[in-house]
Design an enzyme around this catalytic site. Structure first.
Site, PDB file in Angstrom:
ATOM      1  CG  HIS A  60       3.411 -36.372 107.984  1.00  0.00           C
ATOM      2  ND1 HIS A  60       3.572 -35.774 106.697  1.00  0.00           N
ATOM      3  CD2 HIS A  60       4.521 -36.080 108.672  1.00  0.00           C
ATOM      4  CE1 HIS A  60       4.599 -34.933 106.729  1.00  0.00           C
ATOM      5  NE2 HIS A  60       5.095 -35.186 107.983  1.00  0.00           N
ATOM      6  CG  HIS A  62       9.383 -36.845 106.580  1.00  0.00           C
ATOM      7  ND1 HIS A  62       8.987 -36.212 105.515  1.00  0.00           N
ATOM      8  CD2 HIS A  62       8.905 -36.515 107.991  1.00  0.00           C
ATOM      9  CE1 HIS A  62       8.615 -35.012 105.697  1.00  0.00           C
ATOM     10  NE2 HIS A  62       8.279 -35.271 107.218  1.00  0.00           N
ATOM     11  NE  ARG A  83      16.472 -27.231 109.943  1.00  0.00           N
ATOM     12  CZ  ARG A  83      16.447 -26.256 109.489  1.00  0.00           C
ATOM     13  NH1 ARG A  83      15.216 -25.744 108.613  1.00  0.00           N
ATOM     14  NH2 ARG A  83      17.077 -25.030 109.714  1.00  0.00           N
ATOM     15  CG  HIS A 235       5.777 -30.140 107.350  1.00  0.00           C
ATOM     16  ND1 HIS A 235       6.953 -30.473 106.570  1.00  0.00           N
ATOM     17  CD2 HIS A 235       5.659 -31.222 107.860  1.00  0.00           C
ATOM     18  CE1 HIS A 235       7.254 -31.730 106.514  1.00  0.00           C
ATOM     19  NE2 HIS A 235       6.505 -32.290 107.135  1.00  0.00           N
ATOM     20  CD  GLU A 238       7.229 -30.164 112.930  1.00  0.00           C
ATOM     21  OE1 GLU A 238       7.742 -31.516 113.652  1.00  0.00           O
ATOM     22  OE2 GLU A 238       7.524 -30.101 111.976  1.00  0.00           O
ATOM     23  CG  HIS A 272       3.520 -31.396 112.613  1.00  0.00           C
ATOM     24  ND1 HIS A 272       3.502 -32.781 113.303  1.00  0.00           N
ATOM     25  CD2 HIS A 272       4.568 -31.271 111.641  1.00  0.00           C
ATOM     26  CE1 HIS A 272       4.522 -33.320 112.589  1.00  0.00           C
ATOM     27  NE2 HIS A 272       5.152 -32.539 111.562  1.00  0.00           N
ATOM     28  CG  ASP A 323       6.881 -36.351 111.278  1.00  0.00           C
ATOM     29  OD1 ASP A 323       7.500 -36.304 110.108  1.00  0.00           O
ATOM     30  OD2 ASP A 323       6.646 -35.527 111.981  1.00  0.00           O
TER      31      ASP A 323
END
Length: 450
Positions: A60, A62, A83, A235, A238, A272, A323
């Site tokens: 996983h 990004h 975020r 996801h 989480e 997660h 991640d």
């Protein structure tokens, strides 16, 4: 005659033991022969010191999150404030700058012994949501980056339709969305066609989350996975807020919603799965859905500690991911699975080193659509990751597997052969100074954000 021959001081062989004096012969991208008990390297063989493992799988990732390292860790706030910082970077990138950033990020993974990455991809369009001339330009940039860095890639193209349960996309989120699942599927089919028959690329799918994909669209994404026999990642739970909004909208947990719409199964991975109920654990296990634990990100974002052992015992194979790339070190991810459960339970001894190595290797590769990787045996992908046993961290350790899992770091990886190609030798990547590549690519992303 083999094209390449390596002699391993120690090698991790099935069914899970460190064996001395192992000769590995490679033809093309595959292992041709494994011979244990060879006293020393024969003429022409390359000596690999320490413990040689199969390639590690980062299940996983990004890639663009790499630009956030060191920027958000000291901040107060929550997952949701983090975020917003992530959205700032997401809005900055175009296919060229994303290619440069991803190449450097993937090269860092190679230096850490990773030979395959599951890239959870949702930066699809321009920042205002307009498709590029090639609607998959950003995906193609990621594939090119993985190839340059020496990794295989499962490009997990994410369906992302809403900004939250019942909320429309806004701002930079517009570049994530295709409007509806049918239009996502058209673009995903084109991506799959572009890489059909190319063994180093798996064109998979992803549901970003139940926050971002309404229940009525889930079956379309699942159908793509079933039709192509491709991996499907999502996801899951989480954050507690995700569960609360899902319960309010559907009167069910995220796992239950995914189960009801055919998303779970042996090609699927729940990423997660931190805040899951006993019913959720049973549904994941009974469907043989993989569970990807990302402990360094989960602790960085204060997500919580998921019940990894319970999910494993229920039938879900556990895999590992970096991640957000707060750290790129699968040894740290592996031992954190054990150490975090110690903190949560106040008890030691949940996982054996061999089980954690399985999560980092064979299970991870299988979850990404490469079941013929992650093990040292004839016919498997020729991935050899050699870890020093004489560094200041590993010298004087006990059994090799326990030493690597519970003491080694990514810095102890000194040699990486990926698909028969040596991409790391003496701790140096074939692309040169990866630190400089990262510094330049990250600075570019941050300048563009301002």
């Amino acid at each position: 005659m083999p094209e390449l021959t390596y002699w391993c001081e120690l090698a991790w062989l099935p069914p899970g033991e460190a064996v001395a004096g192992v000769l590995v012969e490679i033809e093309g991208s595959r292992i041709a022969a494994i011979t244990p008990g060879v006293a020393g390297p024969p003429p022409g063989a390359t000596r690999l010191a320490g413990l040689t493992l199969p390639g590690l799988a980062n299940a996983h990732s990004h890639a663009f999150h790499r630009a956030l390292r060191g920027v958000t860790q000291a901040e107060q706030g929550s997952f949701w404030t983090w975020r917003e910082r992530m959205y700032g970077v997401a809005g900055a990138l175009d296919p060229d700058s994303y290619h440069r950033l991803a190449t450097a990020a993937f090269a860092e993974m190679a230096l850490a012994g990773i030979t395959c990455v599951g890239e959870f991809h949702y930066l699809h369009h321009t920042p205002d949501g307009t498709p590029y001339d090639d609607p998959n330009a950003m995906g193609h940039a990621l594939v090119a980056a993985a190839r340059e860095a020496g990794l295989r890639i499962a490009l997990l193209d994410a369906c992302y339709l809403t900004g939250g349960v019942g909320e429309p996309l806004g701002g930079v989120q517009l570049r994530f969305g295709d409007g509806d699942a049918e239009r996502w599927a058209v673009r995903a089919e084109a991506l799959a066609a572009a890489y059909a028959g190319q063994p180093d690329v798996e064109a998979g799918a992803a549901v970003h989350s139940v926050r971002a994909v309404p229940a009525e669209h889930l079956a379309t994404v699942a159908a793509f996975s079933h039709h192509h026999a491709a991996p499907l990642h999502v996801h899951v739970s989480e954050q507690r807020a995700e569960n609360a909004s899902c319960l309010e909208r559907y009167s069910a947990t995220p796992v239950q919603v995914l189960h009801e719409h055919g998303v779970l199964g042996p090609r699927s991975t729940a990423v997660h799965a931190t805040h899951v109920s006993e019913v959720d654990v049973a549904l994941l296990g009974q469907s043989r859905t993989y569970v990807c634990m990302c402990p360094t990100t989960e602790r960085d974002l204060a997500d919580g500690i998921g019940p990894a052992r319970a999910m494993h015992e229920a039938g879900s194979p556990v895999t590992l991911g970096s991640d957000s790339h707060a750290v790129v070190d699968l040894f740290e991810e592996a031992r954190a699975v054990e150490l975090d459960e110690r903190l949560a339970s106040e008890r030691r001894g949940h996982w054996r080193a061999a089980e954690l190595l399985q999560a980092a290797t064979a299970a991870g590769h299988a979850s990404l659509g490469f079941p013929d990787a992650g093990t040292l045996c004839p016919g498997a992908w020729a991935d050899l990751v050699s870890v020093r046993l004489d560094s200041v961290r590993t010298a004087g350790g006990g059994p090799a597997a326990e030493t690597v899992v519970f003491a080694a770091t990514a810095a102890d990886v000194h040699s990486v052969v990926s698909g028969g190609r040596q991409v790391v030798a003496e701790g140096r990547h074939v692309l040169g100074d990866v630190g400089a590549l990262l510094a330049e690519a990250v600075a570019e992303a941050r300048r563009e954000r301002v």
